[in-house]
Design an enzyme around this catalytic site. Structure first.
Site, PDB file in Angstrom:
ATOM      1  N   HIS A 229     -43.357  -7.705  -9.398  1.00 24.92           N
ATOM      2  CA  HIS A 229     -44.596  -6.929  -9.486  1.00 24.92           C
ATOM      3  C   HIS A 229     -44.531  -5.839 -10.557  1.00 24.92           C
ATOM      4  O   HIS A 229     -45.447  -5.033 -10.670  1.00 24.92           O
ATOM      5  CB  HIS A 229     -44.935  -6.317  -8.121  1.00 24.92           C
ATOM      6  CG  HIS A 229     -45.229  -7.351  -7.080  1.00 24.92           C
ATOM      7  ND1 HIS A 229     -46.478  -7.898  -6.905  1.00 24.92           N
ATOM      8  CD2 HIS A 229     -44.419  -7.952  -6.174  1.00 24.92           C
ATOM      9  CE1 HIS A 229     -46.444  -8.790  -5.930  1.00 24.92           C
ATOM     10  NE2 HIS A 229     -45.203  -8.845  -5.474  1.00 24.92           N
TER      11      HIS A 229
ATOM     12  N   ASP B  85     -35.491  -7.347  -8.562  1.00 25.20           N
ATOM     13  CA  ASP B  85     -36.609  -8.294  -8.590  1.00 25.20           C
ATOM     14  C   ASP B  85     -37.803  -7.591  -9.214  1.00 25.20           C
ATOM     15  O   ASP B  85     -38.369  -6.662  -8.642  1.00 25.20           O
ATOM     16  CB  ASP B  85     -36.929  -8.741  -7.157  1.00 25.20           C
ATOM     17  CG  ASP B  85     -38.010  -9.814  -7.109  1.00 25.20           C
ATOM     18  OD1 ASP B  85     -38.738  -9.979  -8.109  1.00 25.20           O
ATOM     19  OD2 ASP B  85     -38.146 -10.466  -6.063  1.00 25.20           O
TER      20      ASP B  85
ATOM     21  N   GLU C 177     -36.289  -4.492  -5.060  1.00 29.18           N
ATOM     22  CA  GLU C 177     -37.439  -4.808  -5.896  1.00 29.18           C
ATOM     23  C   GLU C 177     -37.726  -3.606  -6.783  1.00 29.18           C
ATOM     24  O   GLU C 177     -37.409  -2.471  -6.421  1.00 29.18           O
ATOM     25  CB  GLU C 177     -38.667  -5.118  -5.034  1.00 29.18           C
ATOM     26  CG  GLU C 177     -38.489  -6.312  -4.112  1.00 29.18           C
ATOM     27  CD  GLU C 177     -39.725  -6.595  -3.275  1.00 29.18           C
ATOM     28  OE1 GLU C 177     -40.847  -6.497  -3.805  1.00 29.18           O
ATOM     29  OE2 GLU C 177     -39.562  -6.922  -2.091  1.00 29.18           O
TER      30      GLU C 177
ATOM     31  N   HIS D 113     -38.471  -8.467  -0.259  1.00 31.41           N
ATOM     32  CA  HIS D 113     -39.301  -9.641  -0.004  1.00 31.41           C
ATOM     33  C   HIS D 113     -38.558 -10.698   0.816  1.00 31.41           C
ATOM     34  O   HIS D 113     -37.335 -10.778   0.792  1.00 31.41           O
ATOM     35  CB  HIS D 113     -39.736 -10.233  -1.347  1.00 31.41           C
ATOM     36  CG  HIS D 113     -40.780 -11.280  -1.248  1.00 31.41           C
ATOM     37  ND1 HIS D 113     -40.488 -12.615  -1.125  1.00 31.41           N
ATOM     38  CD2 HIS D 113     -42.135 -11.195  -1.237  1.00 31.41           C
ATOM     39  CE1 HIS D 113     -41.604 -13.318  -1.062  1.00 31.41           C
ATOM     40  NE2 HIS D 113     -42.623 -12.469  -1.125  1.00 31.41           N
TER      41      HIS D 113
ATOM     42  N   ASN E 134     -52.755 -11.164  -7.013  1.00 33.22           N
ATOM     43  CA  ASN E 134     -51.726 -10.519  -7.843  1.00 33.22           C
ATOM     44  C   ASN E 134     -51.965 -10.733  -9.336  1.00 33.22           C
ATOM     45  O   ASN E 134     -51.072 -10.514 -10.150  1.00 33.22           O
ATOM     46  CB  ASN E 134     -50.339 -11.059  -7.471  1.00 33.22           C
ATOM     47  CG  ASN E 134     -49.919 -10.668  -6.072  1.00 33.22           C
ATOM     48  OD1 ASN E 134     -50.159  -9.540  -5.644  1.00 33.22           O
ATOM     49  ND2 ASN E 134     -49.309 -11.585  -5.350  1.00 33.22           N
TER      50      ASN E 134
ATOM     51  N   SER F   8     -43.860  -5.096  -2.838  1.00 33.49           N
ATOM     52  CA  SER F   8     -45.078  -5.897  -2.801  1.00 33.49           C
ATOM     53  C   SER F   8     -46.073  -5.469  -1.740  1.00 33.49           C
ATOM     54  O   SER F   8     -47.264  -5.762  -1.862  1.00 33.49           O
ATOM     55  CB  SER F   8     -44.726  -7.372  -2.600  1.00 33.49           C
ATOM     56  OG  SER F   8     -44.016  -7.556  -1.385  1.00 33.49           O
TER      57      SER F   8
ATOM     58  N   LYS G 174     -47.692 -13.648 -10.911  1.00 31.84           N
ATOM     59  CA  LYS G 174     -48.449 -12.398 -10.736  1.00 31.84           C
ATOM     60  C   LYS G 174     -49.152 -12.057 -12.057  1.00 31.84           C
ATOM     61  O   LYS G 174     -50.086 -12.709 -12.448  1.00 31.84           O
ATOM     62  CB  LYS G 174     -47.512 -11.276 -10.291  1.00 31.84           C
ATOM     63  CG  LYS G 174     -47.207 -11.256  -8.795  1.00 31.84           C
ATOM     64  CD  LYS G 174     -46.256 -12.299  -8.351  1.00 31.84           C
ATOM     65  CE  LYS G 174     -45.908 -12.176  -6.882  1.00 31.84           C
ATOM     66  NZ  LYS G 174     -45.059 -13.297  -6.427  1.00 31.84           N
TER      67      LYS G 174
END
Length: 363
Positions: free
Chosen positions: A191, A188, A159, A117, A34, A163, A222
């Site tokens: 990423h 979230d 998110e 997640h 990541n 992910s 990440k």
């Protein structure tokens, strides 16, 4: 044997070709980590006036582990993300656990994207509210679940970039739905940070939706090439977490070196325009390439190639690794059965030629 019950569960995993092992695979072309911008590979610039406080922080933030360094970093994070306050946690997992278990109380309702997640699910599980999953990025299903008569506070969790699939949440629509139903939106950005936005600020902020969020979680393992996470929100939320978030209260604080790495990442994010442009070019190159497997649609560095079956996807990953390219299989039960995949991650340090070699393997 006293531990036969453990062996039985491990044998089930092996029979399903889902047994996990720790491996070291050095010297290969990285298409699995990541580390989107390659910041973990760069040395820390110890700027004048920044002094290491020793490796250990000596205690939790509420005891001996607080410092001027961490307080200044939290203010810097809050300013970058245009929030009133930010609260640092030792990992993204800790942040999700600490936020959700603290704010979701008995009688409250939390509705989360079904592909969220594991740390989000675990945090919700530790809260005392009711929880319901809505179908992935399905706005009609989200609205339907929010329309049901429920008491207490309502929270919606998603998110920004997922992910395993690499797609993004429709945050504009989600925010509008939350407004209509007086629900608190939690995003979230694990990423999205560093990758999305002109300055790497993440999806919510790049869309101008950050002030509509109850909380945003920024993870530093990440694109920041560091470790830890921060929850951005109001000063009221920060005070609440300091008083009620068990992973914050009872965890030894992060050491100074970890704080300096986060600080350096925020210094670098705004200037990494060329790196983000190069990443976007690699994403286009992969999305436009013809391969023999089903390719998921993604405009982020996370690219999924579906190879159904644990045994099949492991075999393909092994063959690609044998030519010096590090890709990893994602197995059931991490993803639903039948959607096992290669999770291919593109980086600013990958070249077009390296990606072309990987594409040829998949052709």
């Amino acid at each position: 044997m006293k531990e036969n019950f453990l062996q039985l569960k491990l044998d089930e995993r092996r029979a399903a070709n889902a047994f996990r092992e720790l491996k070291i695979q050095d010297g290969m072309v990285d298409f699995c980590s990541n580390d989107y911008l390659g910041l973990s590979r760069q040395p820390l610039p110890y700027a004048t006036g920044k002094q290491l406080l020793g490796h250990g922080s000596t205690g939790s933030r509420l005891l001996s582990g607080n410092s001027a360094l961490v307080m200044a970093l939290e203010k810097k994070i809050a300013a970058f993300h245009e929030a009133e306050a930010a609260t640092l946690f030792n990992s993204g997992y800790d942040a999700n656990l600490g936020l959700l278990s603290a704010v979701i109380r008995k009688g409250d309702t939390v509705i989360y994207d079904q592909l969220s997640h594991a740390s989000i699910r675990d945090g919700i599980r530790l809260g005392f509210g009711q929880s319901f999953a809505f179908r992935h990025n399905d706005m009609a299903d989200l609205e339907n679940k929010l329309q049901q008569p429920r008491g207490g506070e309502k929270f919606v969790v998603t998110e920004s970039v997922f992910s395993m699939d690499g797609d993004t949440a429709p945050l504009t629509e989600i925010s509008a739905i939350c407004d209509r139903h007086h629900a608190h939106l939690i995003v979230d950005e694990a990423h999205g940070l560093g990758v999305i936005g002109d300055r790497g600020e993440g999806l919510a902020q790049s869309l101008g939706l950050h002030r509509s969020c109850f909380a945003r979680i920024y993870t530093y393992g990440k694109a920041a090439g560091a470790h830890g996470a921060a929850i951005a929100g109001t000063s009221l939320l920060r005070n609440y977490l300091v008083n009620f978030s068990r992973p914050f209260i009872y965890t030894t604080a992060a050491p100074a070196l970890a704080l300096l790495a986060i600080d350096a990442a925020y210094d670098r994010f705004p200037g990494m325009v060329q790196e983000r442009a190069h990443l976007a070019g690699l994403v286009r190159q992969f999305q436009e390439a013809g391969i023999i497997y089903e390719k998921m649609v993604s405009h982020t560095p996370i690219q999924g190639v579906i190879v159904p079956g644990n045994e099949a996807v492991r075999l393909i990953a092994t063959k690609i690794q044998q030519v010096g390219i590090d890709v990893r299989p994602i197995l059931y039960p991490t993803v639903p059965k039948g959607s096992e995949r290669l999770r291919i991650v593109l980086h600013a340090f990958n070249t077009a030629a390296e990606l072309d070699q990987l594409i040829r393997c998949l052709q």
